[in-house]
Motif scaffolding. Structure first.
Motif, short mmCIF file in Angstrom:
data_model
loop_
_atom_site.label_atom_id
_atom_site.label_comp_id
_atom_site.label_asym_id
_atom_site.label_seq_id
_atom_site.Cartn_x
_atom_site.Cartn_y
_atom_site.Cartn_z
N VAL A 1 0.84 -1.20 0.00
CA VAL A 1 0.00 0.00 0.00
C VAL A 1 0.88 1.25 0.00
N LEU A 2 1.93 1.23 0.81
CA LEU A 2 2.85 2.38 0.85
C LEU A 2 3.58 2.53 -0.48
N THR B 1 2.32 5.88 -15.72
CA THR B 1 2.35 5.51 -14.31
C THR B 1 0.98 5.01 -13.86
N GLU B 2 -0.09 5.59 -14.43
CA GLU B 2 -1.44 5.17 -14.08
C GLU B 2 -1.66 3.69 -14.34
N ARG B 3 -1.08 3.17 -15.40
CA ARG B 3 -1.23 1.74 -15.70
C ARG B 3 -0.56 0.89 -14.63
N ARG B 4 0.57 1.35 -14.12
CA ARG B 4 1.28 0.62 -13.05
C ARG B 4 0.50 0.70 -11.75
N VAL B 5 -0.11 1.86 -11.49
CA VAL B 5 -0.93 2.02 -10.28
C VAL B 5 -2.11 1.06 -10.31
N ASN B 6 -2.78 0.98 -11.45
CA ASN B 6 -3.93 0.08 -11.57
C ASN B 6 -3.53 -1.38 -11.37
N ALA B 7 -2.38 -1.76 -11.91
CA ALA B 7 -1.92 -3.14 -11.77
C ALA B 7 -1.60 -3.47 -10.31
N LEU B 8 -0.95 -2.53 -9.61
CA LEU B 8 -0.62 -2.77 -8.21
C LEU B 8 -1.87 -2.81 -7.34
N GLU B 9 -2.87 -1.98 -7.67
CA GLU B 9 -4.13 -2.03 -6.91
C GLU B 9 -4.75 -3.42 -7.02
N LEU B 10 -4.75 -3.99 -8.21
CA LEU B 10 -5.31 -5.33 -8.39
C LEU B 10 -4.52 -6.37 -7.59
N ASP B 11 -3.20 -6.23 -7.57
CA ASP B 11 -2.37 -7.16 -6.80
C ASP B 11 -2.71 -7.09 -5.31
N ILE C 1 -7.43 -1.16 4.79
CA ILE C 1 -6.40 -1.23 3.75
C ILE C 1 -7.05 -1.26 2.36
N SER C 2 -8.12 -2.03 2.24
CA SER C 2 -8.83 -2.11 0.96
C SER C 2 -9.38 -0.74 0.55
N LYS C 3 -9.98 -0.03 1.50
CA LYS C 3 -10.54 1.28 1.19
C LYS C 3 -9.43 2.31 0.93
N THR C 4 -8.33 2.19 1.67
CA THR C 4 -7.19 3.09 1.44
C THR C 4 -6.62 2.88 0.04
N THR C 5 -6.49 1.63 -0.35
CA THR C 5 -6.00 1.31 -1.69
C THR C 5 -6.89 1.91 -2.76
N ALA C 6 -8.20 1.79 -2.57
CA ALA C 6 -9.15 2.34 -3.54
C ALA C 6 -9.00 3.86 -3.64
N ASN C 7 -8.81 4.52 -2.49
CA ASN C 7 -8.64 5.98 -2.52
C ASN C 7 -7.34 6.39 -3.19
N LEU C 8 -6.28 5.63 -2.96
CA LEU C 8 -5.02 5.94 -3.63
C LEU C 8 -5.15 5.79 -5.14
N ARG D 1 -10.04 17.14 -5.12
CA ARG D 1 -10.41 15.74 -4.87
C ARG D 1 -9.23 14.94 -4.30
N ILE D 2 -8.02 15.29 -4.70
CA ILE D 2 -6.85 14.62 -4.12
C ILE D 2 -6.82 14.87 -2.61
N GLY D 3 -7.09 16.12 -2.21
CA GLY D 3 -7.17 16.42 -0.78
C GLY D 3 -8.29 15.64 -0.10
N ASP D 4 -9.42 15.50 -0.77
CA ASP D 4 -10.54 14.74 -0.20
C ASP D 4 -10.15 13.28 0.02
N HIS D 5 -9.42 12.69 -0.92
CA HIS D 5 -9.02 11.29 -0.76
C HIS D 5 -8.02 11.13 0.39
N ALA D 6 -7.15 12.11 0.57
CA ALA D 6 -6.23 12.07 1.72
C ALA D 6 -7.02 12.10 3.02
N LYS D 7 -8.06 12.91 3.05
CA LYS D 7 -8.93 12.97 4.23
C LYS D 7 -9.62 11.63 4.46
#
Length: 233
Positions: free
Chosen positions: A21-22, A53-63, A88-95, A199-205
């Motif tokens: 996740v980190l 980078t977005e493609r790599r982010v999506n792949a790691l989220e699925l992992d 962790i699941s919800k944090t991953t979705a927000n990231l 929205r980025i700030g909202d997801h951090a919240k």
């Protein structure tokens, strides 16, 4: 002895998925930096890097989702461990959604470049809001790494700063469009950029709220700040 061994394995799996996740958070932070550089320099090349980078982010989220499913099926966790996995699941979705916003910024930058209005718009004024949103995300990741409810509450307390920057920028854009109606179309593109940053700030919240859920076992998503602060006293 067997129970201790299973507990040790479970802890190892939790640590592993938390580290992933980190890692995801680090990739998303890089996306934000790339997106804001693309906006500052009106660089289509860097905007393309954001989408890569977005493609790599999506792949790691699925992992990470697969890891969580395996842990839940194998360990059948209860109480705080189950709260941790759900958060962790919800944090991953927000990231991942932060990554979506960064990609949206990149696509909008390319659209502004193609419109020919790149250098006449006040895009530089978005940097303050973008820096604040990026700082909020960094603090959220640090709070997640430490499972610090106190740090999470501080993030929620500071969320208004990003909102104030967004509101101020919107007022400036309205003035800009009134003074020169020819800029309305391009200014609306900037408004979309500003909303993505907000929205980025909202997801951090959101991530901060999930941290409080992990540590305190309380769902504070619709609670007032005073209630959150009382939980951490």
């Amino acid at each position: 002895m067997q129970d201790k061994h299973l507990s040790s394995q479970f802890d190892h799996e939790l640590n592993q998925v938390s580290s992933h996740v980190l890692e995801l958070g680090g990739m998303v932070e890089m996306q934000i930096r790339q997106a804001m550089y693309a906006l500052a320099e009106f660089s289509a090349e860097v905007a393309d890097q954001v989408e890569e980078t977005e493609r790599r982010v999506n792949a790691l989220e699925l992992d990470i989702d697969r890891e969580l499913s395996t842990i839940i099926a194998r360990r059948q966790p209860t109480a705080i461990d189950l709260r941790l996995l759900l958060a962790i699941s919800k944090t991953t979705a927000n990231l991942e959604r932060v990554g979506d916003e960064a990609a949206k910024i990149a696509r909008m930058v390319k659209r502004i470049i193609e419109s020919g209005n790149a250098r006449v718009l006040p895009s530089g004024e978005l940097r303050i809001a973008a820096d604040l949103a990026a700082q909020q995300l960094r603090k959220a990741l640090d709070a997640f790494a430490r499972l610090s409810a106190e740090e999470a509450v501080a993030i929620i307390r500071d969320d208004d700063q990003v909102d104030r920057e967004f509101d101020g920028f919107v007022r400036k854009l309205i003035t800009y469009m009134m003074e020169d109606p020819r800029t309305i179309s391009a200014s609306l593109d900037l408004l979309t950029l500003a909303k993505a940053i907000e929205r980025i700030g909202d997801h951090a919240k959101n991530i901060a709220e999930f941290i409080i859920y992990i540590v305190k076992g309380a769902d504070v998503r619709h609670s007032g700040l005073e209630n959150m602060e009382s939980l951490t006293r």
